[in-house]
Design a protein around this motif. Structure first.
Motif, PDB file in Angstrom:
ATOM      1  N   LEU A  69      47.750  41.239  39.889  1.00 22.10           N
ATOM      2  CA  LEU A  69      47.667  41.234  41.347  1.00 22.10           C
ATOM      3  C   LEU A  69      46.929  42.502  41.755  1.00 22.10           C
ATOM      4  O   LEU A  69      47.330  43.599  41.362  1.00 22.10           O
ATOM      5  CB  LEU A  69      49.056  41.251  41.991  1.00 22.10           C
ATOM      6  CG  LEU A  69      49.922  40.017  41.833  1.00 22.10           C
ATOM      7  CD1 LEU A  69      51.323  40.313  42.347  1.00 22.10           C
ATOM      8  CD2 LEU A  69      49.316  38.843  42.586  1.00 22.10           C
ATOM      9  N   ARG A 111      45.906  44.739  44.932  1.00 21.33           N
ATOM     10  CA  ARG A 111      46.175  44.976  46.351  1.00 21.33           C
ATOM     11  C   ARG A 111      45.148  45.965  46.876  1.00 21.33           C
ATOM     12  O   ARG A 111      45.052  47.094  46.397  1.00 21.33           O
ATOM     13  CB  ARG A 111      47.583  45.529  46.556  1.00 21.33           C
ATOM     14  CG  ARG A 111      47.922  45.875  47.997  1.00 21.33           C
ATOM     15  CD  ARG A 111      47.952  44.631  48.865  1.00 21.33           C
ATOM     16  NE  ARG A 111      48.078  44.989  50.282  1.00 21.33           N
ATOM     17  CZ  ARG A 111      48.689  44.240  51.165  1.00 21.33           C
ATOM     18  NH1 ARG A 111      49.250  43.083  50.801  1.00 21.33           N
ATOM     19  NH2 ARG A 111      48.754  44.617  52.427  1.00 21.33           N
ATOM     20  N   THR A 136      45.459  40.777  49.018  1.00 21.54           N
ATOM     21  CA  THR A 136      45.927  40.628  47.635  1.00 21.54           C
ATOM     22  C   THR A 136      45.169  39.517  46.925  1.00 21.54           C
ATOM     23  O   THR A 136      45.053  38.407  47.435  1.00 21.54           O
ATOM     24  CB  THR A 136      47.442  40.343  47.592  1.00 21.54           C
ATOM     25  OG1 THR A 136      48.120  41.392  48.289  1.00 21.54           O
ATOM     26  CG2 THR A 136      47.948  40.272  46.168  1.00 21.54           C
TER      27      THR A 136
END
Length: 149
Positions: free
Chosen positions: A120, A122, A135
């Motif tokens: 992930l 961000r 994200t």
């Protein structure tokens, strides 16, 4: 001879199983992923904690790519089978973003170590209204970089 066959079969299987011991996968060392990014993981301590560096080959920013630190943890349990799960965070040195990876270290059918990961990313956005696009998610496969000795 017919009566000896089951005994020989058991003996053969017992001796053969000893030679088929599963190779353990080690996180330490240098890795490259399917996009050409390079990662180095230093020694994993007794608690499973590790650190290292990450040099990405891809970026969504126009900033110069720089080597970035990573910190992580490997699962340490009495049930560990030699193919551990792990997670690490890369704090990008050249952008306002951070990536978390989670995965497992495998030994494939040819004895090669492979890290299968999901991540992930961000990114910093200017306000909460743009949170929806902050994200990203993806996967990477890492293979061990062989030293050039």
């Amino acid at each position: 001879m017919v009566q000896a066959t089951p005994l020989l079969l058991v003996l053969f299987l017992a001796l053969g199983a000893h030679g088929l011991a599963v190779k353990k996968c080690s996180l330490t060392g240098r890795w490259v992923n399917d996009l050409g990014s390079n990662m180095t993981i230093t020694t994993v301590n007794a608690n499973g904690v590790f650190a290292g560096s990450y040099h990405t080959a891809v970026t969504a920013t126009s900033n110069e790519i720089k080597l970035s630190p990573l910190q992580g943890s490997m699962q340490k349990s009495p049930n560990q089978k030699g193919q551990p799960t792990f997670g690490f965070t890369v704090n990008w040195s050249f952008s306002d973003s951070i990536t978390v990876f989670t995965g497992q270290c495998f030994v494939d059918e040819y004895g090669k170590e492979v890290l299968k990961t999901m991540w992930l990313l961000r990114s910093c956005v200017e306000n909460i209204k743009n949170d929806w696009k902050a994200t990203r998610v993806g996967t990477n496969v890492f293979t061990r970089l062989q030293s050039q000795e």
